[in-house]
Design a protein around this motif. Sequence first.
Motif, PDB file in Angstrom:
ATOM      1  N   ALA A  20       0.839  -1.208   0.000  1.00 23.48           N
ATOM      2  CA  ALA A  20       0.000   0.000   0.000  1.00 23.48           C
ATOM      3  C   ALA A  20       0.871   1.254   0.000  1.00 23.48           C
ATOM      4  N   HIS A  21       1.971   1.246   0.744  1.00 23.42           N
ATOM      5  CA  HIS A  21       2.875   2.393   0.771  1.00 23.42           C
ATOM      6  C   HIS A  21       3.576   2.571  -0.574  1.00 23.42           C
ATOM      7  N   SER A  23       2.458   1.632  -3.479  1.00 22.60           N
ATOM      8  CA  SER A  23       1.426   2.098  -4.407  1.00 22.60           C
ATOM      9  C   SER A  23       1.094   3.574  -4.185  1.00 22.60           C
ATOM     10  N   ALA A  24       0.976   3.976  -2.926  1.00 26.38           N
ATOM     11  CA  ALA A  24       0.675   5.384  -2.618  1.00 26.38           C
ATOM     12  C   ALA A  24       1.790   6.298  -3.116  1.00 26.38           C
ATOM     13  N   THR A  27       1.550   6.714  -6.823  1.00 23.79           N
ATOM     14  CA  THR A  27       0.459   7.638  -7.150  1.00 23.79           C
ATOM     15  C   THR A  27       0.901   9.085  -6.968  1.00 23.79           C
ATOM     16  N   PHE A  87      -0.697  14.187   2.609  1.00 30.47           N
ATOM     17  CA  PHE A  87      -0.603  12.935   1.868  1.00 30.47           C
ATOM     18  C   PHE A  87      -0.002  11.829   2.734  1.00 30.47           C
ATOM     19  N   SER A  88       1.060  12.150   3.457  1.00 30.39           N
ATOM     20  CA  SER A  88       1.723  11.115   4.257  1.00 30.39           C
ATOM     21  C   SER A  88       0.812  10.610   5.373  1.00 30.39           C
ATOM     22  N   GLU A  90      -2.542  10.705   5.306  1.00 36.24           N
ATOM     23  CA  GLU A  90      -3.640  10.010   4.631  1.00 36.24           C
ATOM     24  C   GLU A  90      -3.217   8.598   4.210  1.00 36.24           C
ATOM     25  N   SER A  91      -1.948   8.442   3.867  1.00 34.21           N
ATOM     26  CA  SER A  91      -1.437   7.155   3.392  1.00 34.21           C
ATOM     27  C   SER A  91      -0.718   6.362   4.483  1.00 34.21           C
TER      28      SER A  91
END
Length: 123
Positions: A20-21, A23-24, A27, A87-88, A90-91
């Motif tokens: 997930a990290h 992928s984030a 993005t 962003f950090s 949120e992810s």
Amino acid sequence: MKIVATLLLLSVLGCRNPDAHVSAASTLTQRYSRSKFAPWNVRASAAGRDCGVLLVETSIILDDSMVEAMHYGAGHYAVDGHGMQHFSRESAFHGVVYRDQSKRVWTYGNLDAEEAKSIAVCR
């Protein structure tokens, strides 16, 4: 039985999702490549032992005020209306490292500058 349940609970609580990290971060790199910052070649990667650090690298030389503005999303430095801090969080990254073309490093969150200098990128 209590030992098994405790071990299972600890493994769930300590579990991070490196994919997930990664992928984030990918993005975020795409967002920057389509923004007014495209010439800066901003590249985001998941890094660290648990892939929980957002590593932000650029092809330009940054200064303290630029990094701070990018981090907090101040003024024209916001992308999609936010900064790296938003962003950090949120992810679910626990820290952010900025590294510019000169290899200078800035850190935010739960890590120190020495650790950040040699931080490994997750693949």
